[in-house]
Scaffold this motif. Structure first.
Motif, PDB file in Angstrom:
ATOM      1  N   UNK A 172      -3.881  -9.805   0.155  1.00  0.00           N
ATOM      2  CA  UNK A 172      -4.464 -10.679  -0.854  1.00  0.00           C
ATOM      3  C   UNK A 172      -4.968  -9.834  -2.022  1.00  0.00           C
ATOM      4  N   UNK A 173      -4.466 -10.120  -3.217  1.00  0.00           N
ATOM      5  CA  UNK A 173      -4.875  -9.392  -4.420  1.00  0.00           C
ATOM      6  C   UNK A 173      -5.273 -10.391  -5.497  1.00  0.00           C
ATOM      7  N   UNK A 174      -6.039  -9.921  -6.459  1.00  0.00           N
ATOM      8  CA  UNK A 174      -6.504 -10.819  -7.520  1.00  0.00           C
ATOM      9  C   UNK A 174      -5.363 -11.205  -8.445  1.00  0.00           C
ATOM     10  N   UNK A 175      -4.504 -10.244  -8.779  1.00  0.00           N
ATOM     11  CA  UNK A 175      -3.349 -10.512  -9.624  1.00  0.00           C
ATOM     12  C   UNK A 175      -2.254  -9.515  -9.317  1.00  0.00           C
ATOM     13  N   UNK A 176      -1.009  -9.938  -9.488  1.00  0.00           N
ATOM     14  CA  UNK A 176       0.105  -9.031  -9.210  1.00  0.00           C
ATOM     15  C   UNK A 176       1.305  -9.426 -10.067  1.00  0.00           C
ATOM     16  N   UNK A 177       1.976  -8.399 -10.669  1.00  0.00           N
ATOM     17  CA  UNK A 177       1.581  -6.984 -10.754  1.00  0.00           C
ATOM     18  C   UNK A 177       0.634  -6.760 -11.914  1.00  0.00           C
ATOM     19  N   UNK A 178      -0.117  -5.650 -11.823  1.00  0.00           N
ATOM     20  CA  UNK A 178      -1.061  -5.293 -12.886  1.00  0.00           C
ATOM     21  C   UNK A 178      -0.906  -3.818 -13.236  1.00  0.00           C
ATOM     22  N   UNK A 179      -0.845  -3.539 -14.524  1.00  0.00           N
ATOM     23  CA  UNK A 179      -0.722  -2.151 -14.965  1.00  0.00           C
ATOM     24  C   UNK A 179      -1.951  -1.338 -14.594  1.00  0.00           C
ATOM     25  N   UNK A 180      -3.123  -1.977 -14.594  1.00  0.00           N
ATOM     26  CA  UNK A 180      -4.362  -1.245 -14.344  1.00  0.00           C
ATOM     27  C   UNK A 180      -4.612  -0.985 -12.866  1.00  0.00           C
ATOM     28  N   UNK A 181      -3.745  -1.470 -11.993  1.00  0.00           N
ATOM     29  CA  UNK A 181      -3.964  -1.313 -10.547  1.00  0.00           C
ATOM     30  C   UNK A 181      -2.782  -0.617  -9.897  1.00  0.00           C
ATOM     31  N   UNK A 182      -2.442   0.540 -10.458  1.00  0.00           N
ATOM     32  CA  UNK A 182      -1.354   1.342  -9.898  1.00  0.00           C
ATOM     33  C   UNK A 182      -1.622   1.695  -8.446  1.00  0.00           C
ATOM     34  N   UNK A 183      -2.895   1.955  -8.119  1.00  0.00           N
ATOM     35  CA  UNK A 183      -3.234   2.370  -6.763  1.00  0.00           C
ATOM     36  C   UNK A 183      -2.900   1.293  -5.740  1.00  0.00           C
ATOM     37  N   UNK A 184      -3.002   0.027  -6.126  1.00  0.00           N
ATOM     38  CA  UNK A 184      -2.650  -1.056  -5.200  1.00  0.00           C
ATOM     39  C   UNK A 184      -1.137  -1.108  -5.022  1.00  0.00           C
ATOM     40  N   UNK A 185      -0.393  -1.006  -6.109  1.00  0.00           N
ATOM     41  CA  UNK A 185       1.070  -1.000  -6.012  1.00  0.00           C
ATOM     42  C   UNK A 185       1.538   0.178  -5.165  1.00  0.00           C
ATOM     43  N   UNK A 186       0.940   1.335  -5.362  1.00  0.00           N
ATOM     44  CA  UNK A 186       1.311   2.521  -4.594  1.00  0.00           C
ATOM     45  C   UNK A 186       1.080   2.298  -3.098  1.00  0.00           C
ATOM     46  N   UNK A 187      -0.039   1.665  -2.772  1.00  0.00           N
ATOM     47  CA  UNK A 187      -0.328   1.403  -1.362  1.00  0.00           C
ATOM     48  C   UNK A 187       0.644   0.386  -0.779  1.00  0.00           C
ATOM     49  N   UNK A 188       0.946  -0.663  -1.541  1.00  0.00           N
ATOM     50  CA  UNK A 188       1.886  -1.672  -1.043  1.00  0.00           C
ATOM     51  C   UNK A 188       3.247  -1.048  -0.780  1.00  0.00           C
ATOM     52  N   UNK A 189       3.693  -0.184  -1.688  1.00  0.00           N
ATOM     53  CA  UNK A 189       4.966   0.493  -1.460  1.00  0.00           C
ATOM     54  C   UNK A 189       4.889   1.361  -0.207  1.00  0.00           C
ATOM     55  N   UNK A 190       3.763   2.032   0.000  1.00  0.00           N
ATOM     56  CA  UNK A 190       3.594   2.829   1.212  1.00  0.00           C
ATOM     57  C   UNK A 190       3.659   1.989   2.470  1.00  0.00           C
ATOM     58  N   UNK A 191       3.052   0.807   2.439  1.00  0.00           N
ATOM     59  CA  UNK A 191       3.120  -0.121   3.570  1.00  0.00           C
ATOM     60  C   UNK A 191       4.566  -0.537   3.815  1.00  0.00           C
ATOM     61  N   UNK A 192       5.275  -0.828   2.737  1.00  0.00           N
ATOM     62  CA  UNK A 192       6.685  -1.203   2.858  1.00  0.00           C
ATOM     63  C   UNK A 192       7.503  -0.067   3.462  1.00  0.00           C
ATOM     64  N   UNK A 193       7.293   1.148   2.961  1.00  0.00           N
ATOM     65  CA  UNK A 193       8.071   2.280   3.431  1.00  0.00           C
ATOM     66  C   UNK A 193       7.736   2.662   4.866  1.00  0.00           C
ATOM     67  N   UNK A 194       6.524   2.334   5.300  1.00  0.00           N
ATOM     68  CA  UNK A 194       6.149   2.601   6.690  1.00  0.00           C
ATOM     69  C   UNK A 194       6.721   1.571   7.653  1.00  0.00           C
TER      70      UNK A 194
END
Length: 433
Positions: free
Chosen positions: A15-37
Motif C-alpha cells: 500500500x502506497x500513497x501514490x504510484x509512481x512518484x519521482x520523489x519516492x525512488x526508494x519505494x520503487x527500488x524496494x518494489x523491484x527488489x521484492x519482484x526480483x526476489x
C-alpha cells in the motif's frame, strides 16, 4: 525455482500513497527488489500519478497496480460495492470499532476516506494475498490497518520521516500495537518509535540504501575549480522538492552572503512551486547564477551529480514537525563522489560525518551555511577527498541489497544463490523456518 513455488512465502499487497512518484525512488527500488526476489506482490495506490516523468526503474516493475478511489464521491458505486462485500467479512466489526475510536479523535474527511478506501481494498484484493505492507505510517498505514482487520490478515509497515513526526502519538502507538513489525530508515526514527511501542522489538532499522548497479563505478575527474575563474564557476547542485523542509530559502540567502569575487553556479533539480524561490533569487541579485531544471528522472540526476563539484541540502524541521529522514539524494551524490554540505537534523549525521565526507551546520543558520559553502568552494582538494570518503562510506554502510535480504526474510524467504539483487529476475529462495 522462485519463492512463488515455496510454502510460507507471503503474497504481499504493498500500500502506497501514490504510484509512481519521482520523489519516492526508494519505494520503487524496494518494489523491484521484492519482484526480483520472487515474492508475489501487487501495488495498491491511494492516488493516481501526477508526475509527467517516470524513473527507468518504474519500467522494470511489472506487478499489478490497483488504484483505490482517490475521492470517495468520484466512484460512489465502487465504494458501495466495497462496503457491501466488506460488511460480510469476519473482521468487519472489529475494523469499524477501531475506526470509530479513531474518528472520535480525528473528525476529518481524510479519516472517512481512509475507511472507504480500506473497504474497497479489502473487497477487491485477490484471495491469495497473505500480508498487507504499507509504506508510510500515516494515511497508507491507516488504510492497511482497517483493511487488514476486515480481511483478518497480518500487516506491517515501513516508516520514513514526515509520517512519523506529523502523526499523533496515540495513533502511532495503536498502529504499532496492531501490526506485526515495522521497519524504518534511520536510527533516529528507531529510537523515536521504540519509545512509543508497547513491544519495542517490533521496530527495526532498515536503511533504504542504494542499488550500486544503477550508478557508474567511476566518476569523471573533476576540474580543480576554486571559484576564482568567472568563466569556469564551481557548480553547486541540490536535488529536492521545493517545499519548506528542504530549506531552499535558507540556502538562497546563504548563497547571497558569499563574497562577490567568488564564482559559482547553482543547479536545482526537483518538483514543486519554484516561482517564489526564483523570485527570491531575483530579489537577492543572483538569478543569473541559478539553473532551475525541474523534475528529472534518476538517470538525469546521476548525470547532474557527475557534472557538479559540490552537493548541498539545507534540510530543516518545520513547525508541524515535518522533516527529512535520511534523503536518498545525499547517498546518491556521495556515491557519485560529491562532497556534501547539509544540516545536523534527523539522520543526516548518520551519513554525513562532519569534516570527513562533508560539512554539517545547524539548521536555519544562513551564516554558518555560507561559511561552509565558501570553505568548500575555495578548496577543491578537500571536496575531492571528502567525495572519495563519502563513496567509501555509502558502499560500506548503505547497500540496498543488505536491507533487501532482511526484508525478504521478513516476507518468508532467504536468498541463497546471489548476494545481490541484479538486473535479472531469477533469485533462488528457500523457506524461512
Amino acid at each position: 525455482m522462485t519463492s512463488a513455488n515455496i510454502a510460507g512465502v507471503d503474497h504481499v499487497a504493498i500500500v502506497v500513497k501514490g504510484y509512481p512518484r519521482l520523489s519516492e525512488t526508494f519505494i520503487a527500488q524496494e518494489i523491484l527488489g521484492i519482484q526480483q526476489a520472487g515474492i508475489p506482490y501487487r501495488i495498491v495506490s491511494l492516488r493516481h500519478p501526477t508526475d509527467k516523468k517516470r524513473h527507468p526503474i518504474h519500467g522494470r516493475i511489472t506487478g499489478n497496480v490497483d488504484y483505490l478511489p482517490e475521492y470517495l464521491h468520484d466512484e460512489p458505486l465502487r465504494v458501495l460495492a466495497g462496503w457491501w462485500k466488506a460488511r460480510r467479512m469476519p473482521g468487519y466489526r472489529a475494523a469499524m470499532a477501531a475506526w470509530w475510536r479513531d474518528f472520535a479523535r480525528d473528525k476529518t474527511r481524510n479519516r472517512i476516506r481512509r475507511l472507504g478506501q480500506a473497504m474497497v481494498m479489502a473487497a477487491e484484493l485477490p484471495a491469495d494475498i497473505t500480508r498487507i505492507y504499507a509504506h508510510f505510517l500515516h494515511t497508507p498505514a491507516s488504510v492497511a490497518r482497517y483493511g487488514a482487520m476486515m480481511r483478518q490478515l497480518p500487516w506491517a509497515c515501513s516508516a520514513h520521516a514526515k509520517d512519523i513526526y506529523t502523526s499523533p502519538d496515540w495513533e502511532m502507538r495503536e498502529k504499532l500495537a496492531a501490526m506485526d513489525w515495522l521497519v524504518t530508515c534511520t536510527r533516529a526514527n528507531v529510537d523515536h518509535l521504540k519509545a512509543l511501542a508497547e513491544d519495542p522489538a517490533k521496530v527495526n532499522l532498515l536503511y533504504h540504501g542504494l542499488d550500486f548497479s544503477r550508478f557508474p563505478e567511476d566518476w569523471p575527474e573533476r576540474p580543480l575549480r576554486d571559484g576564482s575563474n568567472a568563466n569556469d564557476p564551481v557548480i553547486i547542485l541540490s536535488v529536492g522538492r521545493l517545499v519548506g523542509k528542504k530549506g531552499y530559502d535558507d540556502l538562497l540567502r546563504a548563497l547571497a552572503k558569499l563574497p562577490g569575487n567568488l564564482h559559482w553556479r547553482f543547479v536545482h533539480i526537483g518538483g514543486g512551486k519554484g516561482e517564489k524561490y526564483q523570485a527570491l533569487a531575483q530579489e537577492l541579485g543572483f538569478a543569473d547564477k541559478c539553473d532551475w531544471q525541474g523534475p528529472q528522472d534518476q538517470a538525469e540526476v546521476i548525470a547532474a551529480c557527475q557534472k557538479a563539484d559540490l552537493f548541498v541540502l539545507a534540510s530543516r524541521i518545520e513547525k508541524d514537525g515535518d522533516r527529512d529522514g535520511l534523503p536518498n539524494v545525499l547517498m546518491e551524490a556521495q556515491l557519485c563522489g560529491l562532497a556534501a554540505v547539509s544540516t545536523r537534523i534527523s539522520a543526516i549525521p548518520e551519513l554525513i560525518r562532519d569534516g570527513v565526507n562533508g560539512l554539517l551546520v545547524p539548521q536555519r543558520d544562513e551564516n554558518a551555511l555560507a561559511v561552509a559553502l565558501q570553505d568548500m568552494i575555495c578548496d577543491p582538494a578537500k571536496r575531492i577527498a571528502m567525495g572519495q570518503a563519502g563513496n567509501d562510506i555509502v558502499r560500506r554502510d548503505f547497500s540496498f541489497h543488505a536491507g533487501m535480504r532482511e526484508l525478504g526474510r521478513r516476507f518468508g524467504i532467504v536468498t541463497v544463490e546471489s548476494p545481490e539483487i541484479t538486473g535479472t529476475d531469477n533469485i533462488t529462495a528457500t523457506r524461512q523456518e
